[in-house]
Design a protein around this motif. Sequence first.
Motif: not given
Ligand SMILES: [Zn+2]
Lengths: 480, 480
Positions: A436-438, A462-467, A430-433
Amino acid sequence: MAKKEKQFVEDITPMEVDFPQWYTDVILKTDMVDYSPVKGFMVIKPYGYAIWENIQKYMDQKFKDTGHQNLYFPLLIPESLLKKEAEHVEGFAPEVAWVTHGGDEELAERLCVRPTSETIICSMYSKWLNSYRELPYLYNQWCSVVRWEKSTRPFLRTSEFLWQEGHTLHETYEDAQAETLQMLDIYKQTAEELLAIPVVTGQKSEKEKFAGAHATYTMEALMHDGKALQAGTSHNLGQHFTKAFEITFLGRNGEIENPYHTSWGVSTRLIGGIIMVHGDNRGLVLPPRVAQTQVVIVPIAQHKEGVLDKAYELKKVLGGEIRIKIDDNENYSPGWKFNEWEMKGVPIRIEVGPRDIEKNQVMIFRRDTLEKWAVSMDGLKETVKKLLDDIHDNMLEKARKYRDEKTYYVTSLEELKKNQEERPGFAKAMWCGERNCEEHVKAETGASIRCIPFEQEDLGDKCHFCGKEAKHMIYVARAY
Amino acid sequence: MAKKEKQFVEDITPMEVDFPQWYTDVILKTDMVDYSPVKGFMVIKPYGYAIWENIQKYMDQKFKDTGHQNLYFPLLIPESLLKKEAEHVEGFAPEVAWVTHGGDEELAERLCVRPTSETIICSMYSKWLNSYRELPYLYNQWCSVVRWEKSTRPFLRTSEFLWQEGHTLHETYEDAQAETLQMLDIYKQTAEELLAIPVVTGQKSEKEKFAGAHATYTMEALMHDGKALQAGTSHNLGQHFTKAFEITFLGRNGEIENPYHTSWGVSTRLIGGIIMVHGDNRGLVLPPRVAQTQVVIVPIAQHKEGVLDKAYELKKVLGGEIRIKIDDNENYSPGWKFNEWEMKGVPIRIEVGPRDIEKNQVMIFRRDTLEKWAVSMDGLKETVKKLLDDIHDNMLEKARKYRDEKTYYVTSLEELKKNQEERPGFAKAMWCGERNCEEHVKAETGASIRCIPFEQEDLGDKCHFCGKEAKHMIYVARAY
Ligand SMILES: [Zn+2]
Ligand SMILES: [Zn+2]
């Protein structure tokens, strides 16, 4: 003349040892391609080019069946045109080749060798279009393009490549969107039905989309080393270019409007995909529907009476629809020929010798499974035709199974990093879109968002990378 | 919506008044081509490009039937390669486009956009060839080339054009010569059997031959204004390039040898030839075998019950092998459509209205003779197929008759000059074979030696221009 018994197979580095070297060995030893005197430019040799011709034939018919026509725009584009759409020039200017002189004269304005043709095409469309009655414009061009690449690999990334680029105009956003998705679907059909390559389709992130596009859609394939290959893209360009290039038409309500615009392309990169999805340590395994030679006949003990005659008779019987070849070279043994044609990935080998003739049979070898068995000469054409379809289906299924085994879920940046190192493949998360996270994910793992697939799965909130709150399920992978 | 009754035909300048303007009117008004933002470069629009696709399809099959394979060489050629063969660089260097920058970086060596590919191809052949066993090399490439022209006209002379270039290597001079003539013969078949253009074939003079060739062979066609068009050339390049590029092979006697070399090409210029050989004051007259649309159906009183249904039924019956289109646009009258499709040169028009349906007939109009007559709907497909062949034969015959009427004998420079002014066409004469004589003829009359035809006629012992001993019978004409 001495028989050569060189084992070609020994010349190919095993893919587990060094995948890039395996790739290079395969493309050079099978005579698909060669390096040219200009760094980063390739020569596509007949054995590789024939695959491109078969791809062209299949796709061109699909394009025409959906109402598209071909045309041709100039190779060179004035600098001022390239600069008309801001995002586009930013995306392409650093990688174009510039023509500054014609003969002995310096040009008043530099011309770039087309990296893609949106700009010059839009300049013409703006001259041509008058009324909504003329829409849609459904045009395509087959050509070569140049993008100055620092690091190149034949078929996958070269400073010049062959491709098709479709460029269409539509009255409404919805029409443009339908066209964009229709063409992506034709690409998917090409990958799966022609090349036996399974693909994931979806949308590119803002970061990864085409320079100047409203939305970019892609098909992504997984190579044997677990890296992704972007195999074809289709762009809904909205009105970005049609506004910049002042393309207008008289709408059905009597108002002057800007049309909606799409472009879509696939390239000789697909050939790289074929090699890296299907190949093995013996060399190429070509999907039957694009192989230059689908069946090779190798006569056994060809000096014996009747053998060559029978081989030629079989060629005649099988020929027509089936692309077939006899290897009757006297200077090589059957064993040597077996190796060579296996390396070159010919889907079916037929062996015919005195004992086979006696039994009214031939031996059939299929490249994809390496199986060999006897088959009656009666009804051989139907047997072979059916086998070619079976081989296609099996190759697609095998590639799909392989891909699925290399597709897994990750729930953190650490997990992604670890997986990409230890068992590279497609990662779902999952990703927040957010960009900067990408970018953080890419910097930390080397993996990029391949697409937001059409087939979404709900893997959490939740985004698996930034929460942060999750927006999309994505595919992430390192890519060519 | 008001019916438009604009007479397109009035927009075309009569060819007797101003032939170049007639040509320009025809190509623009029929939507074959357009000028691009880059001076001297053309956009080939779908109606023109479809003709090129049909030419490609026909020729590519002929090439493959004679053992040739396609491949692809880079667009850009290093300056040092272009300069390796002295005559060649002298011939092409003044007209090439130079790439000097890749992205932001200045290149260490300039690259030219290929004006033709002998040099880069030879550099690769020298790397590939080892033994006489690998010969002949029979390769062809379809691509675009750039030659910086000062004065251009769409299709006939443009700074970029599409073409095919064959490049072959052979063990002996005789093999190369046989290939050179074989390909010229395929070109002649293409001209006559596909395009209905009669051609004279023969050899170019030393002055007119390709830069670097041992001998150049050509096919020459006569346009409607009495000027000649070089429609295709085939070159026996001897060992000029193979020595310059150090292409060698181990010969059958164990010695290192240079192979013999040919190249041959035709281009989109053929489309200009089609227009200028067959066109008339109504516009295009397209040879049926290359026309994008071979038959157009125009429904009469299409709002009446059953008319459109019948038109679609006919399209279905005739479709498949025949390229057919229905013009059911409601905004234009049948008369307007007749004009438009005549201007666009569609070989056959079928009209079908209520009265025709009653009588189980259609009206057929053929573009080449402008005849119109009633035909039964029974067996219509066979009628139309036969008629397409008849139209082809008639167009070829008509063009041959026209050319023969414009071919005459001259016996002096004065006579040639007068004839080229008053009744331009092919002039036959005897020639001494000397270059200064040839240059004098060109300077005085504007006419050049088109070829030394294979079919020689004995017209006397003395050169008709300088009085020296005659060596050849020649065709002389002003040319595109
Ligand atoms: Zn994210
Ligand atoms: Zn003379």
